[in-house]
Write an enzyme that holds these catalytic residues in place. Structure first.
Site, PDB file in Angstrom:
ATOM      1  N   HIS A 121       1.078  -1.162   0.134  1.00  0.00           N
ATOM      2  CA  HIS A 121      -0.067   0.036  -0.191  1.00  0.00           C
ATOM      3  C   HIS A 121       1.038   1.166  -0.006  1.00  0.00           C
ATOM      4  O   HIS A 121       1.930   1.459   0.385  1.00  0.00           O
ATOM      5  CB  HIS A 121      -0.899  -0.102   1.255  1.00  0.00           C
ATOM      6  N   ASP A 198       2.875  -4.879   7.997  1.00  0.00           N
ATOM      7  CA  ASP A 198       1.528  -3.931   7.822  1.00  0.00           C
ATOM      8  C   ASP A 198       0.488  -4.944   8.023  1.00  0.00           C
ATOM      9  O   ASP A 198       0.114  -5.548   7.012  1.00  0.00           O
ATOM     10  CB  ASP A 198       1.641  -3.383   6.563  1.00  0.00           C
ATOM     11  N   GLN A 201      -4.738  -5.068   6.794  1.00  0.00           N
ATOM     12  CA  GLN A 201      -5.914  -6.090   6.310  1.00  0.00           C
ATOM     13  C   GLN A 201      -6.011  -7.553   6.861  1.00  0.00           C
ATOM     14  O   GLN A 201      -6.918  -8.206   7.014  1.00  0.00           O
ATOM     15  CB  GLN A 201      -5.363  -6.411   4.826  1.00  0.00           C
ATOM     16  N   LYS A 224     -10.796  -0.923  10.127  1.00  0.00           N
ATOM     17  CA  LYS A 224     -10.972  -2.279   9.416  1.00  0.00           C
ATOM     18  C   LYS A 224     -11.419  -3.347  10.008  1.00  0.00           C
ATOM     19  O   LYS A 224     -11.485  -4.317   9.905  1.00  0.00           O
ATOM     20  CB  LYS A 224      -9.617  -2.356   8.665  1.00  0.00           C
ATOM     21  N   CYS A 362      -4.749   2.585  -3.708  1.00  0.00           N
ATOM     22  CA  CYS A 362      -3.582   3.104  -3.136  1.00  0.00           C
ATOM     23  C   CYS A 362      -2.325   1.922  -3.152  1.00  0.00           C
ATOM     24  O   CYS A 362      -1.680   1.926  -2.216  1.00  0.00           O
ATOM     25  CB  CYS A 362      -3.809   3.190  -1.520  1.00  0.00           C
TER      26      CYS A 362
HETATM   27  N1  PMP Z   1      -1.937  -0.814   4.474  1.00  0.00           N
HETATM   28  C1  PMP Z   1      -2.959  -1.712   4.004  1.00  0.00           C
HETATM   29  C2  PMP Z   1      -2.533  -3.055   3.486  1.00  0.00           C
HETATM   30  C3  PMP Z   1      -4.259  -1.205   3.920  1.00  0.00           C
HETATM   31  O1  PMP Z   1      -5.149  -1.893   3.177  1.00  0.00           O
HETATM   32  C4  PMP Z   1      -4.588   0.239   4.224  1.00  0.00           C
HETATM   33  C5  PMP Z   1      -5.926   0.998   4.285  1.00  0.00           C
HETATM   34  N2  PMP Z   1      -6.441   0.738   2.711  1.00  0.00           N
HETATM   35  C6  PMP Z   1      -3.159   0.937   4.787  1.00  0.00           C
HETATM   36  C7  PMP Z   1      -2.154   0.381   5.106  1.00  0.00           C
HETATM   37  C8  PMP Z   1      -3.705   2.494   5.453  1.00  0.00           C
HETATM   38  O2  PMP Z   1      -4.543   2.186   6.430  1.00  0.00           O
HETATM   39  P1  PMP Z   1      -5.213   3.639   7.160  1.00  0.00           P
HETATM   40  O3  PMP Z   1      -5.588   4.363   5.925  1.00  0.00           O
HETATM   41  O4  PMP Z   1      -6.326   3.238   8.051  1.00  0.00           O
HETATM   42  O5  PMP Z   1      -4.111   4.223   7.879  1.00  0.00           O
END
Ligand code: PMP
Length: 404
Positions: A121, A198, A201, A224, A362
């Site tokens: 991401h 990270d 998910q 999430k 993203c």
């Molecule tokens: N890493 C991953 C794999 C994600 O899916 C996301 C959110 N789509 C993020 C990081 C960022 O999370 P947040 O926007 O809640 O900070």
């Protein structure tokens, strides 16, 4: 809680969208919130709202107990060794930036290597690029296969004596791939690198044990995990966090202040400057209660079954191509339909009450790998049903017929 009753716990899912019962398939972006979490937050504002760690009056003590109680819940949830290892942040993005700006700036120098993967991401790419500009570090990207998988051998080939940090996604939001993170941690340790995972998910879909994984840092977001937005967690091993300089400065992160010298507070408060997101943390605690009342293993098995069913059904549609076909996947299906643009498909499907995402998620390098501008993505939560999948498939068929 019985899985067949789960949907009833989510008031928003009783709504109609464009006159149709809502089918929510965007939990990868944010999960819906069960009534127990909503009620916990409302009760906090009705009965306990006060600033934490500051007052000696009863209300403030109750707010502090609730806030610190949520921290202990997170500690148990991740199987961390101590509450000191649980830092409340805004979300995964802030957690990764915290590590980059504190641990990274303190420990990395020109020529040091940070290893990420092609499926990260943006929040696990850009913080390291900022450090690259500032410090001259090297960013090494592990390639993925055309199935959207990271092969352990490819990962190991990227590790060198200069690797200081490995920062990888546990489960990809764009593809659903679950990476072999336990093996990756072991390989990284052999070259003496630290590892950040990270878990944005992963955490809603499987049980995570940071001590069994032996990772150094683990990041996730409350929203999430059926919790509120604006709250997330950075887990870090105590010795590492202790040796890191603070991230932000202000109230609560200090022990004593004079104009000449400031002594910082102990962990975890050293990293929580200013009034924290108290209701968010308490709401996150309630979200952990919610998933634990079902059981992460039950959730994982249920979502796996939904994923198998949805994959099979979607594959029957002409011209539909699934992007990301790794054998080990969580509840995410990214796909494109030949001759259509994902945004047009998603707009038409919204008319049928189907909420799914059309985007680069993203993760633009993932789109570049597969040479697509965007994909449609159905991502599942514990409230999704086989009927939701049937409606998704029917809506894809219908939209395709209109566009092709
Ligand atoms: N890493 C991953 C794999 C994600 O899916 C996301 C959110 N789509 C993020 C990081 C960022 O999370 P947040 O926007 O809640 O900070």
């Amino acid at each position: 809680m019985n899985l067949s009753d789960v949907k009833d716990a989510f008031p928003i899912l009783k709504q109609l969208e464009n006159g149709q019962p809502l089918v929510y398939l965007d939990s990868g972006a944010t999960a819906q919130t069960p009534v127990s979490v909503i009620d916990t937050i409302a009760r906090y504002y009705r009965e306990e709202n006060a600033n934490v760690h500051r007052g000696v009056y009863g209300l403030s003590e109750r707010a502090t107990d609730a806030y610190e109680g949520a921290r202990s819940k997170v500690r148990r949830f991740l199987n961390a060794a101590s509450d000191k290892e649980i830092i409340f942040v805004r979300g995964t993005t802030e957690a990764i930036n915290l590590v980059a700006q504190t641990w990274g700036r303190r420990h990395l120098k020109a020529g040091d290597e940070v290893v990420i993967t092609e499926m990260e991401h943006h929040s696990n790419i850009v913080p390291w690029q900022l450090l690259r500009e500032e410090l001259g570090i090297k960013l090494v990207v592990v390639p993925m296969t055309d199935d959207g998988e990271i092969r352990l051998a490819d990962f190991e080939a990227c590790l060198t004596s200069k690797t200081q940090l490995v920062s990888v996604v546990h489960m990809s939001n764009a593809l659903g791939t679950i990476n072999p993170v336990a093996d990756m941690v072991q390989a990284a340790k052999k070259v003496g690198a630290k590892v950040l995972l990270d878990g944005a998910q992963a955490v809603p879909h499987m049980s995570v044990d940071v001590r069994a994984l032996d990772c150094d840092f683990y990041a996730f977001s409350g929203h999430k995990l059926y919790g509120p937005t604006g709250i997330g967690v950075l887990y870090g091993k105590e010795a590492l966090l202790d040796a890191m300089p603070p991230y932000q400065a202000g109230g609560d992160m200090i022990y004593s202040v004079t104009f000449d010298k400031t002594e910082y507070n102990v962990l975890p408060y050293k990293f929580e400057a200013g009034t924290p997101n108290i209701s968010g943390a308490i709401g996150l605690g309630a979200a952990i209660d919610f998933v634990e009342s079902i059981g992460l293993d039950t959730i994982a098995a249920y979502e796996h079954e939904l994923l198998t069913y949805a994959t099979r059904q979607l594959q029957t549609i002409d011209g539909l191509r699934i992007i990301g076909t790794a054998p080990n996947k969580g509840g995410v299906i990214s796909f494109i339909v030949e001759g259509t643009h994902p945004h047009d498909m998603a707009t038409l499907m919204d008319q049928d009450g189907i909420a799914l995402r059309a985007s680069h998620h993203c993760a633009m390098p993932v789109m570049q790998h597969f040479d697509v501008p965007a994909t449609l993505r159905a991502s599942f939560g514990v409230y999704n049903t086989h009927e939701d999948i049937d409606r998704l498939v029917a809506a894809v068929e219908e939209a395709r017929t209109m566009l092709v």
